[in-house]
Scaffold this active site. Structure first.
Site, PDB file in Angstrom:
ATOM      1  N   HIS A  79     -25.704  -8.279   4.081  1.00  0.00           N
ATOM      2  CA  HIS A  79     -26.701  -8.076   4.597  1.00  0.00           C
ATOM      3  C   HIS A  79     -27.592  -6.642   4.914  1.00  0.00           C
ATOM      4  O   HIS A  79     -27.616  -5.910   5.770  1.00  0.00           O
ATOM      5  CB  HIS A  79     -26.348  -8.260   6.682  1.00  0.00           C
ATOM      6  CG  HIS A  79     -25.458  -7.861   6.782  1.00  0.00           C
ATOM      7  ND1 HIS A  79     -23.869  -7.494   6.912  1.00  0.00           N
ATOM      8  CD2 HIS A  79     -25.610  -7.197   8.271  1.00  0.00           C
ATOM      9  CE1 HIS A  79     -23.278  -7.141   7.766  1.00  0.00           C
ATOM     10  NE2 HIS A  79     -24.947  -6.566   8.403  1.00  0.00           N
ATOM     11  N   ASP A 132     -20.515 -12.625   2.031  1.00  0.00           N
ATOM     12  CA  ASP A 132     -21.217 -11.751   2.512  1.00  0.00           C
ATOM     13  C   ASP A 132     -20.978 -10.077   2.137  1.00  0.00           C
ATOM     14  O   ASP A 132     -20.126  -9.279   2.844  1.00  0.00           O
ATOM     15  CB  ASP A 132     -21.763 -11.097   4.534  1.00  0.00           C
ATOM     16  CG  ASP A 132     -21.951 -10.016   4.891  1.00  0.00           C
ATOM     17  OD1 ASP A 132     -23.372  -9.457   4.013  1.00  0.00           O
ATOM     18  OD2 ASP A 132     -22.341  -9.537   5.666  1.00  0.00           O
ATOM     19  N   GLN A 226     -20.703  -2.671  15.447  1.00  0.00           N
ATOM     20  CA  GLN A 226     -21.814  -2.022  14.528  1.00  0.00           C
ATOM     21  C   GLN A 226     -21.620  -0.873  14.023  1.00  0.00           C
ATOM     22  O   GLN A 226     -21.604  -0.075  14.449  1.00  0.00           O
ATOM     23  CB  GLN A 226     -22.933  -2.375  15.445  1.00  0.00           C
ATOM     24  CG  GLN A 226     -23.176  -3.857  16.264  1.00  0.00           C
ATOM     25  CD  GLN A 226     -23.129  -4.587  15.988  1.00  0.00           C
ATOM     26  OE1 GLN A 226     -21.865  -5.743  16.586  1.00  0.00           O
ATOM     27  NE2 GLN A 226     -24.096  -4.941  14.895  1.00  0.00           N
ATOM     28  N   GLY A 227     -22.321  -0.902  13.089  1.00  0.00           N
ATOM     29  CA  GLY A 227     -22.467   0.256  11.768  1.00  0.00           C
ATOM     30  C   GLY A 227     -20.824   0.042  10.948  1.00  0.00           C
ATOM     31  O   GLY A 227     -20.989   0.904  10.509  1.00  0.00           O
ATOM     32  N   ASP A 228     -19.758  -0.599  10.908  1.00  0.00           N
ATOM     33  CA  ASP A 228     -18.908  -0.381  10.206  1.00  0.00           C
ATOM     34  C   ASP A 228     -18.773  -1.625   8.972  1.00  0.00           C
ATOM     35  O   ASP A 228     -18.506  -1.359   8.067  1.00  0.00           O
ATOM     36  CB  ASP A 228     -18.144  -0.667  11.395  1.00  0.00           C
ATOM     37  CG  ASP A 228     -17.109  -0.236  12.389  1.00  0.00           C
ATOM     38  OD1 ASP A 228     -17.374   1.630  12.058  1.00  0.00           O
ATOM     39  OD2 ASP A 228     -16.753  -0.625  13.198  1.00  0.00           O
ATOM     40  N   SER A 229     -20.509  -2.775   9.076  1.00  0.00           N
ATOM     41  CA  SER A 229     -20.580  -3.380   8.171  1.00  0.00           C
ATOM     42  C   SER A 229     -20.717  -2.768   6.756  1.00  0.00           C
ATOM     43  O   SER A 229     -20.599  -1.909   6.353  1.00  0.00           O
ATOM     44  CB  SER A 229     -22.004  -4.046   8.411  1.00  0.00           C
ATOM     45  OG  SER A 229     -21.661  -4.614   9.339  1.00  0.00           O
TER      46      SER A 229
HETATM   47  N1  ARG Z   1     -22.815  -6.606  11.793  1.00  0.00           N
HETATM   48  C1  ARG Z   1     -21.934  -4.708  11.983  1.00  0.00           C
HETATM   49  C2  ARG Z   1     -22.690  -4.275  11.454  1.00  0.00           C
HETATM   50  O1  ARG Z   1     -23.880  -4.448  10.643  1.00  0.00           O
HETATM   51  C3  ARG Z   1     -20.363  -5.733  12.046  1.00  0.00           C
HETATM   52  C4  ARG Z   1     -20.548  -6.442  13.200  1.00  0.00           C
HETATM   53  C5  ARG Z   1     -18.511  -6.185  13.129  1.00  0.00           C
HETATM   54  N2  ARG Z   1     -18.111  -6.858  14.451  1.00  0.00           N
HETATM   55  C6  ARG Z   1     -16.979  -7.345  15.097  1.00  0.00           C
HETATM   56  N3  ARG Z   1     -16.463  -7.082  15.753  1.00  0.00           N
HETATM   57  N4  ARG Z   1     -15.803  -6.379  13.980  1.00  0.00           N
HETATM   58  O2  ARG Z   1     -22.286  -3.036  11.592  1.00  0.00           O
END
Ligand code: ARG
Length: 272
Positions: A79, A132, A226-229
């Site tokens: 993603h 993913d 968010q941002g860790d993905s």
């Molecule tokens: N989708 C998020 C990203 O793109 C990562 C989210 C992870 N969330 C969590 N609660 N572990 O950065």
């Protein structure tokens, strides 16, 4: 309902360009919430994905994490490299770079390496977020010491209760407080049954054990955000997960969900 499924870090001007996958609030969770600062030398395989064109230059264009598994191969979340995030189909040149050897995004430490090829898992399901992961090929090789080994199926590192650490430059408070220096949080691998209970397929998402694993702490408060993905979840010195999704960040009972690396190993072994 605070679903952050398949949502990459949305900062600055790019924020408006990234469609949210749910009507959830634009409030970000936190990258590595409940974590602690680390130096890149402690996890030299952790890299930042950067596109200044899309995300601006203030934090060196960082928008996702990644992990080096070979001197010229970086894994990230599928993603993270979607057309919605990058503004172009994966593989279109753009200014996608991998930042390696840099603890603080505001510094010039380390190297920025262009990406010469992007391969997205054809099994990635944008609806459920299953599968993913994506593979980036680097224009120049990293030092051998910057590579981490992937844990294959059956590896003891996947056992529920195993201590695991997640790394990233994401939101550190759940308040769109994007870190500029690398952080980590200590978690544990949770049993699939618990992940299935947390994400039975309601508005918060559906956990699928074949391609996902989940990790957290019972009391909550520690998580990726968010941002860790795309960034690494490491246990026993091996890579077991890539940050993928979760409901909120660090909420008790809503653990973080990761792409299961044994599935990456299996897919890549089958030829891509
Ligand atoms: N989708 C998020 C990203 O793109 C990562 C989210 C992870 N969330 C969590 N609660 N572990 O950065």
């Amino acid at each position: 309902m605070r679903r952050h499924l398949a949502r990459a870090l949305a900062v600055g001007a790019a924020a408006a360009l990234i469609p949210l996958s749910s009507p959830a609030h634009a409030t970000a969770g936190s990258v590595v919430v409940g974590g602690f600062p680390v130096d890149i030398s402690q996890s030299p395989w952790t890299v930042a994905l950067s596109s200044r064109d899309r995300f601006g230059g203030t934090r060196a264009g960082q928008f996702c994490g990644g992990v080096a598994v070979d001197r010229t191969t970086v894994l990230t979340a599928a993603h993270c490299v979607s057309a919605a995030v990058l503004g172009a189909p994966p593989g279109q040149p753009g200014d996608l770079k991998v930042i390696t050897g840099r603890t603080d995004l505001l510094s010039a430490q380390g190297q920025e390496i262009p990406v010469t090829a992007t391969w997205v898992n054809p099994g990635y399901n944008t609806q459920t977020n299953a599968g993913d992961f994506a593979v980036l090929t680097l224009a120049s090789p990293l030092p051998a010491s910057s590579v981490i080994r992937m844990a294959a199926a059956g590896d003891a590192a996947y056992a529920p209760g195993t201590a695991a650490t997640v790394y990233g430059w994401g939101d550190a408070t759940g308040d769109a407080d994007y870190a500029h220096s690398l952080r980590a949080a200590r978690l544990q691998v949770l049993p699939d049954a618990e992940c299935e209970r947390a994400y039975p397929g309601d508005e918060n998402g559906k956990y699928a054990a074949a391609s996902m694993l989940c990790a957290g702490v019972p009391q909550g408060g520690r998580d990726a955000c968010q941002g860790d993905s795309g960034g690494p979840l490491v246990a026993q010195g091996r890579l077991i997960g890539l940050v993928s999704w979760g409901s909120g960040c660090g909420e008790p009972g809503n653990p973080g969900v990761y792409a299961r690396v044994s599935e990456v190993v299996r897919t890549l072994a089958g030829g891509r």
